[in-house]
Design a protein around this motif. Structure first.
Motif, mmCIF file in Angstrom:
data_model
loop_
_atom_site.group_PDB
_atom_site.id
_atom_site.type_symbol
_atom_site.label_atom_id
_atom_site.label_comp_id
_atom_site.label_asym_id
_atom_site.label_seq_id
_atom_site.Cartn_x
_atom_site.Cartn_y
_atom_site.Cartn_z
ATOM 1 N N ALA A 115 37.645 -113.221 37.687
ATOM 2 C CA ALA A 115 38.671 -114.470 37.132
ATOM 3 C C ALA A 115 37.808 -115.287 36.848
ATOM 4 N N VAL A 116 37.055 -115.840 37.458
ATOM 5 C CA VAL A 116 36.470 -116.401 37.032
ATOM 6 C C VAL A 116 34.489 -116.248 36.493
ATOM 7 N N LEU A 117 34.387 -114.920 36.413
ATOM 8 C CA LEU A 117 33.991 -114.072 35.620
ATOM 9 C C LEU A 117 34.302 -113.962 33.881
ATOM 10 N N ILE A 118 35.975 -113.810 33.895
ATOM 11 C CA ILE A 118 36.130 -113.179 32.733
ATOM 12 C C ILE A 118 35.576 -114.826 32.269
ATOM 13 N N SER A 119 37.135 -115.905 33.051
ATOM 14 C CA SER A 119 37.552 -117.017 32.486
ATOM 15 C C SER A 119 36.222 -117.905 31.510
ATOM 16 N N ARG A 120 34.999 -117.650 32.034
ATOM 17 C CA ARG A 120 33.337 -118.339 32.050
ATOM 18 C C ARG A 120 33.126 -117.638 30.501
ATOM 19 N N ALA A 121 32.905 -116.083 30.604
ATOM 20 C CA ALA A 121 33.219 -115.818 30.097
ATOM 21 C C ALA A 121 33.350 -115.413 28.784
ATOM 22 N N GLU A 122 34.666 -116.032 29.135
ATOM 23 C CA GLU A 122 35.734 -116.414 27.926
ATOM 24 C C GLU A 122 35.260 -117.446 26.833
ATOM 25 N N ARG A 123 35.086 -118.530 27.493
ATOM 26 C CA ARG A 123 34.356 -119.490 26.908
ATOM 27 C C ARG A 123 32.958 -119.442 25.472
ATOM 28 N N ALA A 124 32.257 -118.889 26.703
ATOM 29 C CA ALA A 124 30.912 -119.165 25.989
ATOM 30 C C ALA A 124 30.940 -117.586 24.834
ATOM 31 N N ALA A 125 31.429 -116.334 24.540
ATOM 32 C CA ALA A 125 31.472 -115.951 23.847
ATOM 33 C C ALA A 125 32.161 -116.616 22.434
ATOM 34 N N MET A 126 33.727 -117.224 21.678
ATOM 35 C CA MET A 126 33.690 -117.871 21.779
ATOM 36 C C MET A 126 33.098 -119.044 21.266
ATOM 37 N N ARG A 127 31.785 -119.457 21.525
ATOM 38 C CA ARG A 127 30.910 -119.971 21.142
ATOM 39 C C ARG A 127 29.884 -119.062 20.400
ATOM 40 N N ALA A 128 29.980 -118.037 21.048
ATOM 41 C CA ALA A 128 29.043 -117.031 20.506
ATOM 42 C C ALA A 128 29.509 -116.738 18.838
ATOM 43 N N ALA A 129 30.795 -116.544 19.162
ATOM 44 C CA ALA A 129 31.611 -116.271 17.704
ATOM 45 C C ALA A 129 30.872 -117.412 17.077
ATOM 46 N N SER A 130 31.446 -118.231 17.565
ATOM 47 C CA SER A 130 31.490 -118.955 16.157
ATOM 48 C C SER A 130 29.775 -119.487 15.893
ATOM 49 N N GLY A 131 29.109 -119.474 16.650
ATOM 50 C CA GLY A 131 27.769 -119.732 16.632
ATOM 51 C C GLY A 131 27.319 -117.813 15.232
ATOM 52 N N LEU A 132 27.623 -117.062 15.250
ATOM 53 C CA LEU A 132 26.897 -116.372 14.598
ATOM 54 C C LEU A 132 28.514 -116.405 13.632
ATOM 55 N N MET A 138 27.566 -109.827 24.381
ATOM 56 C CA MET A 138 28.421 -111.276 23.269
ATOM 57 C C MET A 138 27.578 -111.137 22.245
ATOM 58 N N SER A 139 27.380 -112.093 21.130
ATOM 59 C CA SER A 139 26.040 -112.130 19.942
ATOM 60 C C SER A 139 25.708 -112.637 21.032
ATOM 61 N N PRO A 140 24.217 -112.799 20.551
ATOM 62 C CA PRO A 140 23.062 -114.460 21.276
ATOM 63 C C PRO A 140 23.388 -115.380 20.742
ATOM 64 N N PHE A 141 24.263 -115.838 19.708
ATOM 65 C CA PHE A 141 23.963 -117.216 19.693
ATOM 66 C C PHE A 141 25.131 -118.162 20.274
ATOM 67 N N SER A 142 25.293 -117.487 21.170
ATOM 68 C CA SER A 142 25.612 -119.031 22.064
ATOM 69 C C SER A 142 25.135 -119.312 23.599
ATOM 70 N N GLY A 143 23.365 -118.082 22.877
ATOM 71 C CA GLY A 143 22.375 -118.683 24.509
ATOM 72 C C GLY A 143 23.021 -118.512 25.955
ATOM 73 N N GLU A 144 23.760 -117.677 25.892
ATOM 74 C CA GLU A 144 24.139 -118.045 27.672
ATOM 75 C C GLU A 144 23.723 -116.358 28.281
ATOM 76 N N GLY A 145 23.836 -115.675 27.506
ATOM 77 C CA GLY A 145 23.071 -114.160 27.978
ATOM 78 C C GLY A 145 22.825 -113.973 29.460
ATOM 79 N N VAL A 146 21.840 -114.518 29.191
ATOM 80 C CA VAL A 146 21.381 -114.025 30.326
ATOM 81 C C VAL A 146 21.295 -114.927 31.522
ATOM 82 N N ALA A 188 25.049 -128.831 10.298
ATOM 83 C CA ALA A 188 26.520 -130.035 10.946
ATOM 84 C C ALA A 188 26.161 -129.710 13.020
ATOM 85 N N HIS A 189 26.007 -128.348 13.512
ATOM 86 C CA HIS A 189 26.159 -128.195 14.914
ATOM 87 C C HIS A 189 24.797 -128.535 14.817
#
Length: 370
Positions: free
Chosen positions: A330-347, A294-302, A361-362
């Motif tokens: 299932a846990v990985l995909i769910s956790r990553a989906e939430r983070a990826a949505m934040r990353a896309a929103s941040g970008l 995902m993009s780096p704009f959630s700070g979640e990658g590592v 505003a953020h």
């Protein structure tokens, strides 16, 4: 467990998984494409979150080593508009996401492994299944493992065994430069203690403190993929000049950053489709960017990579085999989906036609506890 596990990729996620498995008596080999640990720069600073990255380091017995290199003083945020006006400044007080250089984190993890665990210069071409074994296509020929983990990042050679889905261009490209504070103090006056964004119309300039007086700089803008890839092929001087043209109306104090610093590269951003799933397999798995770039704009990658490693180590040690691995995915995909949505929103907030307002505003919402 008598299985031999092969981990493709010697980044933080793969190395932490190796550490966790070795502590439980599992035979592990890490196959890394670099010829040695210092072959290439490892990238900028990382912040480890208490509920993911820090938790995983604690589980691996590496909390003290992490804290010895961490920089809790570099958690601040600054935001400028394109005129150079400072519109947000927070020193990071009260946050628990200490920074650490990626190179330091990798060194800690490498030093925690038994000698010979990492095999260097292993540019894996792919994996196949041969009976009950997984065959890894290495430079000197196929190697057989009981289980293979793809921890080999954005352009994983393990992922295609499980899915045809790959990363897609995210619409933004970065020019990356490096500064030394002793040689050029100007970036330090802008960045403060942590990182700084200057945001305008679909453009951004970003500074990030690293250890040892190093400061990373990124000039980013929206650009078609073909143009972004072409920018990677021109000379550093031409790439810098092309990017500078797109910031010609910005404050001189900000614009001068593009003319200074050491050229490090042109980085088009790619991301896996949000919520990507793949065919479950009992002996081939993914973690980190190989699973959910995902993009780096959630700070979640590592942080996600380290959390994946901890969860996968636990799953591999359970007796119920495929059920545990399916639960892990299932846990990985769910956790990553939430983070990826934040990353896309941040970008989308940083690179918008609304300038710095969405980013401001953020930050204000985050301070208010939203």
């Amino acid at each position: 467990m008598n299985r031999h596990i092969g981990i493709v990729g010697g980044g933080p996620g793969g190395l932490l998984l190796a550490r966790l498995l070795q502590r439980r008596g599992v035979k592990v080999t890490v196959l890394e494409r670099d010829s040695h640990a210092a072959e290439r720069p490892q990238g900028g600073s990382l912040d480890l979150h208490d509920e993911t990255g820090q938790k995983a380091m604690q589980a691996a017995g590496l909390e003290d080593a992490f804290m010895a290199c961490a920089r809790p003083e570099d958690q601040g945020d600054r935001l400028y508009d394109e005129t150079g006006r400072l519109i947000f400044d927070h020193d990071g007080h009260g946050m628990n996401r200490p920074e650490i250089d990626r190179g330091d984190l990798r060194r800690i993890l490498l030093e925690s492994l038994r000698p010979g665990t990492v095999r260097w210069s292993q540019r894996v071409r792919g994996v196949t299944v041969s009976g009950k074994k997984v065959s890894v296509l290495c430079p000197d020929g196929p190697e057989l493992y009981d289980v293979v983990i793809g921890a080999d990042g954005a352009w994983s050679r393990v992922r295609p065994f499980l899915t045809e889905i790959g990363p897609a261009y995210a619409g933004v490209v970065f020019l990356e430069l490096g500064f030394e504070e002793k040689r050029d103090p100007h970036p330090a006056t802008l960045v403060g203690r942590g990182k700084m964004f200057a945001v305008g119309d679909n453009r951004a300039l970003i500074l990030q403190r690293n250890g040892g007086g190093h400061i990373r700089f990124y000039a980013g803008m929206r650009m078609a993929e073909e143009a972004a890839l072409a920018l990677r092929e021109v000379s550093p001087k031409s790439a810098r000049a092309h990017m500078a043209q797109n910031f010609s109306s910005w404050s001189p104090d900000l614009r001068r950053l593009l003319a200074e610093g050491d050229f490090l590269g042109v980085r088009p951003l790619y991301a896996m489709p949000i919520g990507t799933k793949w065919r479950a397999h009992p002996a081939v798995m993914l973690l980190g960017d190989a699973a959910h770039l995902m993009s780096p704009f959630s700070g979640e990658g590592v942080n996600l990579a380290l959390a994946d490693a901890l969860d996968l180590a636990n799953a591999l040690m359970k007796e119920n085999g495929m059920t545990s691995l399916q639960d892990y995915e299932a846990v990985l995909i769910s956790r990553a989906e939430r983070a990826a949505m934040r990353a896309a929103s941040g970008l989308a907030k940083v690179f918008s036609s609304h300038g710095a307002a969405p980013v401001l505003a953020h930050y204000q919402e985050r301070l208010a506890g939203g």
